[in-house]
Design a protein around this motif. Structure first.
Motif, short mmCIF file in Angstrom:
data_model
loop_
_atom_site.label_atom_id
_atom_site.label_comp_id
_atom_site.label_asym_id
_atom_site.label_seq_id
_atom_site.Cartn_x
_atom_site.Cartn_y
_atom_site.Cartn_z
N ARG A 266 40.11 51.36 40.34
CA ARG A 266 40.60 49.98 40.37
C ARG A 266 42.00 49.99 40.95
N HIS B 93 28.48 50.33 44.54
CA HIS B 93 28.85 49.32 43.55
C HIS B 93 27.59 48.88 42.80
N ARG C 232 35.28 47.83 42.48
CA ARG C 232 35.08 46.58 43.20
C ARG C 232 35.48 46.74 44.65
#
Lengths: 449, 232
Positions: free
Chosen positions: B219, B204, B43
């Motif tokens: 992450r 992404h 992300r």
């Protein structure tokens, strides 16, 4: 990265903001032109002064006025022994020595007469030193004389009125002796006061030669060269050395011996200009009092050297001011091109290469400015030399007598200017170039294409 | 090809005296084999861009080692890394990063100029490369006159011109529409297959992630998953 490509880059970059680059070059050019024109005045005046000095005198000539006595204070005149010493000095071409009649001889031919300075000269050395005749030959007999070029031109009629000279101070033609002079009899009249009464003696002479016209336009040669024998005859009449003229109170000089064997005008001629200094130094060591224009030139040149350094320093300030412009332009260029620099660094441009490109760009601006400035200053220099005499003529109603050069740009001046300009440019371009190498790749690339 | 050992990095923000340290990457270790396509996903804020910037040498790691083609690049200074980049690394950026004042030809030629190649060879190689990406007819166009897809092809040509064994790509399809994205991914695959070029791609986008031999998910600055995609 090849140098050729670096230049191509620089040219491309400079085209991106032509006005700004042009203004910076203009400021640099103005700074350089100011420096050169300012310093050129120093060079010009120096040239004028040196020209004036060397024109009035023969540059290889050394005057010897006397020799310092053992007591250190008094000077004695030059005698034959001294002449021998001079002639043995290395690089001496000739040593002319003249004895001067200590009164003005009055020369007459028929109804014409002229007072003139009278010398006894050593003709072989005079010829070696450059004496040439325009007519006739050198004297052989005791009563033969050579006269100066201007002597016949001033031989005036005894009846000539006071206004016998024209506006150029030349004897008017109608009062001038017009006959031939070579081979003619000339009478020399010398005077002396004897027992309170003025007595005169007339010596007959024959003119055999006339010297060549002096090379300097302003020079006038009215002298007459007699032989040693005639001088002795005069001395016998006057009872004084070299025909010294007594007045009612004066007595015969006591140092008669010295004067009788001494010379009044001794000049040493060096083989070339470079040798003058060496000869002067040697004579100085031997305690002779000498004078040469080279010595004086050295001092004059030293003064001008200081003046020129001062002028160049002031001129450099103008270039320093222009360098602020270069600094500004280069800083703007780095800021504007930061994204491009970032991309170049990202794909592998060495920081040194980037620095070099920016330094090259500032040098480019500096050098183009310096070249334009140099061209402009040549133009200004010519204009000044052309216009100032005209202005003076307008203001004072006559032409300048001295041929003054107001501005002169010798090759060394643009070279100095370009070097200064280049140095200043590198200094002012260095910080922006250094900044370019520190451009952050990530920050620089954060823009929208 | 790439070996990363215990890589950690953080950013310091705020004024002096009131600084805050934000950890971005923590103890990352992985390697990329020669001829692989490895994608890194995660992300926004997961640290994937920072990871790529560290591998690219745009930032210097606080801790850990990075080895590329047997050289420890994490110890190199800026100048040395620049030389290493110009000979070993190709870059593809999301926003293409073309120099707007240069034509397509000049942009592609730029790495060769920096390498010091002479003009004749440069011209030949650049034209060949533009032909390969199908833009020979657009060589005199400026980036502003090209579409997004065309610009990205110019940037790929610029990356390929030095024949790099490794290409680092940062969201290569991020500014492209789906059709051109498809074309580009095919092209990357071809380059990998035909020329054996290794790719490390940050994305992404699942479609992009799918072309990789392996996908590494980040992450909060750590590797959470490493997936080997057998279909490739």
């Amino acid at each position: 990265m090849q140098l050729k490509d670096q230049f191509r880059f620089v040219r491309q970059n400079m085209k991106k903001n032509k006005t700004r680059v042009f203004m910076t070059i203009l400021a640099t050019a103005m700074g350089c032109a100011f420096l050169i024109v300012l310093a050129s005045v120093g060079f010009g005046l120096q040239k004028s002064v040196v020209k004036e000095m060397t024109e009035r005198r023969v540059i290889t000539q050394i005057d010897v006025h006397g020799k310092e006595g053992d007591d250190g204070g008094s000077f004695r005149p030059i005698n034959k022994k001294d002449i021998q010493i001079f002639e043995e000095v290395k690089d001496v071409k000739a040593v002319t020595r003249r004895k001067m009649l200590q009164q003005e001889g009055n020369f007459s031919i028929g109804n014409y007469q002229e007072p003139a300075q009278t010398f006894v000269a050593n003709f072989p050395s005079e010829v070696k030193a450059g004496l040439e005749l325009s007519e006739g030959r050198l004297p052989k007999g005791q009563d033969e004389v050579v006269v100066g070029y201007n002597f016949p031109l001033n031989l005036a009629s005894k009846d000539a009125p006071d206004d016998r000279y024209d506006n150029k101070s030349q004897l008017k033609t109608e009062y001038r002796y017009s006959g031939k002079l070579i081979g003619e009899k000339l009478e020399l009249t010398v005077r002396q006061l004897k027992d309170g009464k003025q007595e005169e003696k007339t010596i007959p002479l024959t003119v055999v030669g006339i010297s060549k016209k002096p090379t300097k336009e302003w020079a006038e040669d009215r002298s007459v060269f007699i032989s040693d024998t005639i001088l002795t005859e005069i001395e016998n009449f006057t009872g004084t050395p070299k025909g010294y003229l007594l007045d009612a109170n004066s007595e015969v000089p006591t140092d008669q011996d010295i004067h009788e064997n001494s010379f009044d005008e001794v000049k040493i001629y060096a083989k070339n200009m470079e040798a003058v200094q060496g000869i002067s130094d040697q004579l100085k060591d031997l305690k002779y009092a000498t004078y040469s224009v080279v010595n004086e030139l050295k001092e004059v040149n030293m003064i001008f050297m200081i003046a020129k350094a001062g002028l160049i320093f002031i001129g450099t300030i103008a270039i320093l001011i222009a360098s602020i412009g270069i600094y500004n332009t280069m800083t703007m260029a780095v800021t504007e091109r930061a994204p491009d620099i970032g991309i170049m660094k990202a794909i592998g441009a060495n920081p040194k290469t980037i620095k070099r490109i920016f330094l090259l760009e500032s040098s480019y601006i500096g050098l183009i400015g310096a070249l334009i400035g140099t061209l402009v200053s040549y133009g200004i220099s010519y204009a000044v030399n052309f216009a100032i005499p005209l202005i003076i003529k307008q203001a004072f109603g006559k032409e300048t007598e001295l041929n003054i050069i107001f501005s002169d740009i010798p090759l060394i001046l643009p070279v100095i200017c370009i070097l200064i300009c280049y140095g200043v440019t590198i200094i002012s371009g260095y910080r922006p170039a250094q900044r370019a190498t520190r451009v952050d790749v990530l920050k620089a690339m954060r823009r929208e294409v | 090809m790439i070996t990363i050992k215990k890589l950690s990095h953080d950013f310091v923000i705020g004024k002096k005296g009131r600084q805050t340290i934000i950890p971005v990457l923590r103890d990352i270790s992985f390697s990329v084999e020669k001829g692989e396509i490895v994608t890194i996903v995660g992300r926004s804020g997961s640290g994937k861009s920072t990871l790529l910037n560290l591998v690219s040498g745009f930032i210097h790691p606080k801790e850990g080692e990075i080895w590329i083609s047997g050289e420890k690049v994490s110890d190199m200074n800026e100048a040395k890394f620049a030389d290493f980049r110009i000979h070993n690394l190709g870059f593809i950026f999301q926003s293409f990063q073309l120099i707007p004042s240069m034509t397509a030809f000049q942009n592609v030629e730029l790495p060769l100029i920096l390498k010091g190649i002479n003009e004749g060879d440069r011209r030949k190689q650049t034209e060949e490369m533009l032909k390969k990406v199908g833009l020979l007819d657009y060589q005199d166009h400026y980036p502003g006159e090209l579409s997004g897809g065309q610009q990205q092809r110019v940037s790929i040509a610029r990356a390929l011109i030095i024949n790099p064994p490794l290409i680092l790509a940062d969201e290569p399809t991020g500014s492209l529409d789906s059709e051109t994205e498809e074309e580009l991914l095919q092209f990357i695959k071809e380059l990998n297959r035909d020329m054996g070029i290794t790719f490390l791609i940050i994305t992404h986008d699942d479609k992009v992630a799918e072309i990789g031999d392996r996908t590494i998910e980040l992450r909060d600055g750590r590797i959470v998953e490493e997936v080997r995609l057998l279909c490739n």
